[in-house]
Design a protein around this motif. Structure first.
Motif, PDB file in Angstrom:
ATOM      1  N   SER A  49       0.796  -1.284  -0.141  1.00  0.00           N
ATOM      2  CA  SER A  49      -0.034  -0.021  -0.003  1.00  0.00           C
ATOM      3  C   SER A  49       0.794   1.165  -0.087  1.00  0.00           C
ATOM      4  N   ASP A  50       0.740   1.863  -0.982  1.00  0.00           N
ATOM      5  CA  ASP A  50       1.461   3.311  -1.088  1.00  0.00           C
ATOM      6  C   ASP A  50       0.584   4.463  -1.226  1.00  0.00           C
ATOM      7  N   GLN A  51       0.703   5.465  -0.516  1.00  0.00           N
ATOM      8  CA  GLN A  51      -0.244   6.886  -0.363  1.00  0.00           C
ATOM      9  C   GLN A  51       0.703   7.930  -0.577  1.00  0.00           C
ATOM     10  N   TRP A  52       0.498   8.973  -1.442  1.00  0.00           N
ATOM     11  CA  TRP A  52       0.888  10.228  -1.415  1.00  0.00           C
ATOM     12  C   TRP A  52      -0.263  11.309  -1.144  1.00  0.00           C
ATOM     13  N   ARG A  53       0.117  12.239  -0.362  1.00  0.00           N
ATOM     14  CA  ARG A  53      -0.618  13.376  -0.490  1.00  0.00           C
ATOM     15  C   ARG A  53       0.088  14.772  -0.252  1.00  0.00           C
ATOM     16  N   VAL A  54      -0.211  15.397  -1.048  1.00  0.00           N
ATOM     17  CA  VAL A  54       0.673  16.858  -1.190  1.00  0.00           C
ATOM     18  C   VAL A  54      -0.398  18.081  -1.028  1.00  0.00           C
ATOM     19  N   ARG A  55      -0.177  18.754   0.013  1.00  0.00           N
ATOM     20  CA  ARG A  55      -0.783  19.853   0.160  1.00  0.00           C
ATOM     21  C   ARG A  55       0.204  21.116  -0.057  1.00  0.00           C
ATOM     22  N   ARG A  56      -0.594  22.241  -0.873  1.00  0.00           N
ATOM     23  CA  ARG A  56       0.205  23.538  -1.213  1.00  0.00           C
ATOM     24  C   ARG A  56      -0.617  24.554  -0.754  1.00  0.00           C
ATOM     25  N   GLY A  57      -0.246  25.594   0.120  1.00  0.00           N
ATOM     26  CA  GLY A  57      -1.074  26.520   0.931  1.00  0.00           C
ATOM     27  C   GLY A  57      -2.332  26.095   1.578  1.00  0.00           C
ATOM     28  N   GLY A  58      -2.151  24.663   2.071  1.00  0.00           N
ATOM     29  CA  GLY A  58      -3.294  24.286   2.772  1.00  0.00           C
ATOM     30  C   GLY A  58      -4.156  23.310   1.978  1.00  0.00           C
ATOM     31  N   ARG A  59      -4.128  23.558   0.478  1.00  0.00           N
ATOM     32  CA  ARG A  59      -5.003  22.891  -0.187  1.00  0.00           C
ATOM     33  C   ARG A  59      -4.377  21.453  -0.660  1.00  0.00           C
ATOM     34  N   LEU A  60      -5.398  20.470  -0.851  1.00  0.00           N
ATOM     35  CA  LEU A  60      -4.779  19.309  -1.468  1.00  0.00           C
ATOM     36  C   LEU A  60      -4.682  19.531  -2.764  1.00  0.00           C
ATOM     37  N   VAL A  61      -3.339  19.295  -3.481  1.00  0.00           N
ATOM     38  CA  VAL A  61      -3.150  19.507  -4.700  1.00  0.00           C
ATOM     39  C   VAL A  61      -2.671  18.067  -5.686  1.00  0.00           C
ATOM     40  N   PHE A  62      -2.205  17.089  -4.686  1.00  0.00           N
ATOM     41  CA  PHE A  62      -1.960  15.746  -5.424  1.00  0.00           C
ATOM     42  C   PHE A  62      -2.193  14.440  -4.390  1.00  0.00           C
ATOM     43  N   ALA A  63      -2.987  13.682  -4.912  1.00  0.00           N
ATOM     44  CA  ALA A  63      -3.374  12.401  -3.960  1.00  0.00           C
ATOM     45  C   ALA A  63      -3.083  11.205  -4.772  1.00  0.00           C
ATOM     46  N   ASP A  64      -2.258  10.449  -4.536  1.00  0.00           N
ATOM     47  CA  ASP A  64      -2.074   9.024  -5.357  1.00  0.00           C
ATOM     48  C   ASP A  64      -2.055   8.040  -4.357  1.00  0.00           C
ATOM     49  N   ALA A  65      -2.694   6.784  -4.872  1.00  0.00           N
ATOM     50  CA  ALA A  65      -2.843   5.807  -4.087  1.00  0.00           C
ATOM     51  C   ALA A  65      -2.399   4.338  -5.040  1.00  0.00           C
ATOM     52  N   LEU A  66      -1.848   3.335  -4.555  1.00  0.00           N
ATOM     53  CA  LEU A  66      -1.417   2.158  -4.966  1.00  0.00           C
ATOM     54  C   LEU A  66      -1.779   0.836  -3.992  1.00  0.00           C
ATOM     55  N   ARG A  67      -2.426   0.084  -4.316  1.00  0.00           N
ATOM     56  CA  ARG A  67      -2.603  -0.907  -3.550  1.00  0.00           C
ATOM     57  C   ARG A  67      -2.423  -2.360  -4.249  1.00  0.00           C
ATOM     58  N   LEU A  68      -1.583  -3.434  -3.850  1.00  0.00           N
ATOM     59  CA  LEU A  68      -1.557  -4.579  -4.388  1.00  0.00           C
ATOM     60  C   LEU A  68      -1.530  -5.478  -3.401  1.00  0.00           C
ATOM     61  N   GLU A  69      -2.528  -6.733  -3.758  1.00  0.00           N
ATOM     62  CA  GLU A  69      -2.449  -7.795  -2.954  1.00  0.00           C
ATOM     63  C   GLU A  69      -2.404  -9.194  -3.657  1.00  0.00           C
ATOM     64  N   SER A  70      -2.327 -10.116  -2.969  1.00  0.00           N
ATOM     65  CA  SER A  70      -2.330 -11.459  -3.701  1.00  0.00           C
ATOM     66  C   SER A  70      -3.344 -11.698  -4.662  1.00  0.00           C
ATOM     67  N   PRO A  71      -3.164 -12.367  -5.898  1.00  0.00           N
ATOM     68  CA  PRO A  71      -1.931 -12.712  -6.457  1.00  0.00           C
ATOM     69  C   PRO A  71      -1.188 -11.587  -7.106  1.00  0.00           C
ATOM     70  N   ILE A  72      -0.344 -11.029  -6.655  1.00  0.00           N
ATOM     71  CA  ILE A  72       0.452  -9.538  -6.967  1.00  0.00           C
ATOM     72  C   ILE A  72       0.775 -10.035  -8.536  1.00  0.00           C
ATOM     73  N   ASP A  73       1.674 -11.091  -8.892  1.00  0.00           N
ATOM     74  CA  ASP A  73       2.073 -11.222  -9.976  1.00  0.00           C
ATOM     75  C   ASP A  73       1.135 -11.340 -11.229  1.00  0.00           C
ATOM     76  N   ARG A  74      -0.226 -11.670 -10.893  1.00  0.00           N
ATOM     77  CA  ARG A  74      -1.320 -11.961 -11.764  1.00  0.00           C
ATOM     78  C   ARG A  74      -1.833 -10.519 -12.030  1.00  0.00           C
ATOM     79  N   LEU A  75      -2.101  -9.677 -11.010  1.00  0.00           N
ATOM     80  CA  LEU A  75      -2.435  -8.165 -11.074  1.00  0.00           C
ATOM     81  C   LEU A  75      -1.382  -7.424 -12.218  1.00  0.00           C
ATOM     82  N   LEU A  76      -0.390  -7.633 -11.830  1.00  0.00           N
ATOM     83  CA  LEU A  76       0.599  -6.877 -12.546  1.00  0.00           C
ATOM     84  C   LEU A  76       0.770  -7.201 -14.064  1.00  0.00           C
ATOM     85  N   ALA A  77       0.423  -8.480 -14.309  1.00  0.00           N
ATOM     86  CA  ALA A  77       0.517  -8.984 -15.493  1.00  0.00           C
ATOM     87  C   ALA A  77      -0.492  -8.497 -16.669  1.00  0.00           C
TER      88      ALA A  77
END
Length: 294
Positions: free
Chosen positions: A174-202
């Protein structure tokens, strides 16, 4: 009459708690500007979290972060907090790739918080995080920055070592990015991988079989003006006639509202690293810290 010694039964061993010793590491670093140069304002480090300050040059502070535990597994925690004061300059990188090993159930946690005051600049240049089979990772990056501050951030992720023939099938990322500029959310990104990871990435809709990936984010007043330069850099590497098949790395860039984002996918972590080094050098206009060359 002689007294016979009293027999004393041995004390039973305490029951096993079933809990393993866990890694706890923390680094808090703050930089401020004095006159025409940046200087260290504060440094706290505990547990396996350490920070080296190899040099200060050109009015900037350079920091190298490391985890002396040699890797993380289930239940381990690593927290990083970097604060750059008004007009300050900080270059922060990791000493080497971070390794996430098989977990018995709990998540390994890496939490990074970056704060940039007015006119500050921070280059967050984390090297690869390598997740092995059965690893469970929860990683997050939270940024609070002033409207005129500049952030360059990269956090590569590699699932298994290609040269060792490793394939990551089970686990959780699980990978989460949150960037706030001047107190306002300007970038939000999320990645979540669970079994079977190799099949999901394929699947073509996810990674098309790629096992190494990275996001590069530039947040600055002139970020959108750099888009053509970045796309030209990506295209020149893709079209190189002497590029080996194993070096094929897909990359794309977009820009909006003072942000420039680049996504990279590769079947080979070494190829991804080469592309990243070239791209980051172009964006920064100077070589990467020496730890990237080791």
């Amino acid at each position: 009459m002689p007294v016979s010694p009293t027999a004393v039964a041995p004390s039973p061993c305490p029951p096993e708690s079933g809990r393993l010793q866990r890694v706890r590491g923390a680094v808090r670093l703050s930089v401020h500007r004095i006159g025409g140069a940046s200087a260290l304002a504060g440094l706290y480090q505990s547990g396996s979290g350490k920070c080296l300050l190899p040099r200060c040059r050109d009015g900037r502070v350079e920091a190298v972060l490391l985890n002396t535990a040699g890797g993380l597994t289930g239940g381990d925690q690593l927290t990083i907090q970097l604060d750059v004061g008004p007009g300050g300059r900080l270059i922060a990188s990791s000493q080497a790739a971070e390794r996430i090993y098989r977990s018995t159930g709990d998540d390994a946690s890496i939490s990074s918080r970056l704060t940039l005051a007015a006119g500050a600049r921070l280059d967050w240049l984390a090297q690869e995080t390598i997740a092995f089979e059965g690893a469970r990772l929860r990683r997050s990056l939270h940024v609070d920055m002033a409207p005129d501050a500049t952030l360059l951030a990269v956090e590569p992720l590699v699932l298994g070592r290609t040269a060792m023939g490793e394939t990551v099938r089970s686990g959780r990322v699980s990978d989460q990015w949150r960037v706030r500029r001047g107190g306002r959310l300007v970038f939000a990104d999320a990645l979540r991988l669970e079994s079977p990871i190799d099949r999901l990435l394929a699947t073509p809709a996810s990674a098309g079989g790629a096992r190494a990936m990275a996001t590069v984010l530039l947040v600055s007043p002139d970020a959108e003006e750099r888009l053509d330069e970045v796309r030209s850099t990506l295209a020149s590497a893709t079209d190189a006639p002497d590029r080996a098949d194993s070096d094929r790395t897909e990359a794309a860039a977009s820009a909006w509202n003072g942000l420039l984002c680049v996504r990279l996918l590769s079947h080979d972590s070494t190829a991804l690293r080469r592309r990243l080094c070239h791209l980051l050098t172009v964006i920064r206009g100077e070589p990467l810290p020496r730890v990237w060359a080791l």
